[in-house]
Design a protein around this motif. Structure first.
Motif, mmCIF file in Angstrom:
data_model
loop_
_atom_site.group_PDB
_atom_site.id
_atom_site.type_symbol
_atom_site.label_atom_id
_atom_site.label_comp_id
_atom_site.label_asym_id
_atom_site.label_seq_id
_atom_site.Cartn_x
_atom_site.Cartn_y
_atom_site.Cartn_z
ATOM 1 N N VAL A 70 -2.376 1.835 79.557
ATOM 2 C CA VAL A 70 -2.435 1.908 78.097
ATOM 3 C C VAL A 70 -1.536 0.840 77.472
ATOM 4 N N SER A 71 -0.351 0.674 78.044
ATOM 5 C CA SER A 71 0.566 -0.341 77.498
ATOM 6 C C SER A 71 0.015 -1.746 77.686
ATOM 7 N N ASN A 75 -0.136 -4.534 74.858
ATOM 8 C CA ASN A 75 0.437 -5.863 75.061
ATOM 9 C C ASN A 75 -0.600 -6.968 74.879
ATOM 10 N N ASN A 76 -1.869 -6.620 75.043
ATOM 11 C CA ASN A 76 -2.947 -7.591 74.834
ATOM 12 C C ASN A 76 -3.342 -7.710 73.365
ATOM 13 N N SER A 159 -14.918 -4.222 76.584
ATOM 14 C CA SER A 159 -14.355 -5.571 76.449
ATOM 15 C C SER A 159 -12.946 -5.627 77.028
ATOM 16 N N ALA A 160 -12.559 -6.800 77.477
ATOM 17 C CA ALA A 160 -11.341 -6.978 78.268
ATOM 18 C C ALA A 160 -10.071 -6.392 77.643
ATOM 19 N N PRO A 161 -9.777 -6.627 76.353
ATOM 20 C CA PRO A 161 -8.512 -6.091 75.820
ATOM 21 C C PRO A 161 -8.461 -4.562 75.823
ATOM 22 N N TYR A 162 -9.634 -3.921 75.694
ATOM 23 C CA TYR A 162 -9.684 -2.457 75.611
ATOM 24 C C TYR A 162 -9.826 -1.778 76.973
ATOM 25 N N ALA A 165 -6.909 0.405 78.539
ATOM 26 C CA ALA A 165 -6.697 1.686 77.861
ATOM 27 C C ALA A 165 -7.819 2.663 78.178
ATOM 28 N N PHE A 166 -9.046 2.160 78.253
ATOM 29 C CA PHE A 166 -10.177 3.018 78.604
ATOM 30 C C PHE A 166 -10.014 3.546 80.026
#
Length: 236
Positions: A70-71, A75-76, A159-162, A165-166
């Protein structure tokens, strides 16, 4: 070997015996032995050790991975307000996986030697010895292997930034599932949601084992029509 005449010796390691049951395996494995004793599965001591897991090892090992995942999204550059629903979506995906794996993999019907053997390792040992407290959660080594395709699937869907967290949400859903599963077998809730879930799950073990596949919830059983009938009659 005549499968109809084969009898499992419970005093010996079980895994490589159950395959000899053939078509009789399905009936045998769904006749539970209600004892807190832990049966021996393998003769090899190290492999046997790997099959036994204390429930508290699950949050101890995997919650730090959840936090790190999640962090990573934060950070992204993903805002925490966006991270929260992403984690919830991951948990929701896990509930579908929880139901699907339990229904279509854990309860697959087998009759061949290796089919019976693999099924017993995956889930049959739990139905045969449902109160075995050391085999109510997934061994961490197995979970680590399964997380690889799970992570690759998420990278395709999100998508990569999410995606971290997923992934963290899905892993958190798994931790909740395994801890809930242990509690439903060994906890003693008297009322509320936990009491209803315990009754639902014990019903799956001892009354109608081909329905009621949810552990943390009954949502997907309702959606896919696998809620047990109140009459207690098995589905055809």
């Amino acid at each position: 070997m005549d499968n109809q005449m084969f009898s499992v010796d419970l005093s010996k390691p079980l895994v490589f015996q159950v395959g000899h049951l053939g078509e009789a395996y399905e009936e045998w494995v769904h006749q539970p032995i209600v004892t807190k004793e832990t049966p021996r599965l393998f003769a090899n001591g190290f492999i046997e050790f790997l099959t036994r897991t204390r429930w508290w090892a699950i949050p101890l090992i995997w919650l730090p991975v959840v936090c790190w995942s999640v962090s990573s999204s934060i950070n992204n550059g993903i805002h925490p307000y966006h991270v929260a629903p992403t984690v919830i979506a991951g948990i929701f995906l896990w509930t579908l996986l929880e139901y699907s794996l339990h229904r279509f993999l854990f309860h697959i019907k087998t009759k061949s030697y290796w089919g019976n053997t693999l099924h017993y390792l995956i889930h049959g040992c739990h139905h045969k010895h449902p109160m075995d407290g050391l085999r109510l959660v997934f061994p961490p080594a197995v979970t680590a292997i399964l997380l690889v395709p799970f992570w690759n699937l998420i990278k395709l869907l999100v998508s990569a930034p999410y995606s971290p967290a997923f992934f963290g949400g899905g892993l958190l859903g798994y931790v909740i599932y395994d801890c809930t599963h242990y509690y439903l077998h060994h906890g003693k809730p008297l009322k509320g949601l936990s009491y209803r879930l315990k009754r639902f799950h014990m019903n799956h073990h001892f009354r109608i084992q081909n329905m009621g596949f949810g552990i943390t919830n009954t949502f997907w059983d309702r959606i896919f029509g696998t809620l047990p009938p109140k009459s207690g009659k098995k589905a055809s």
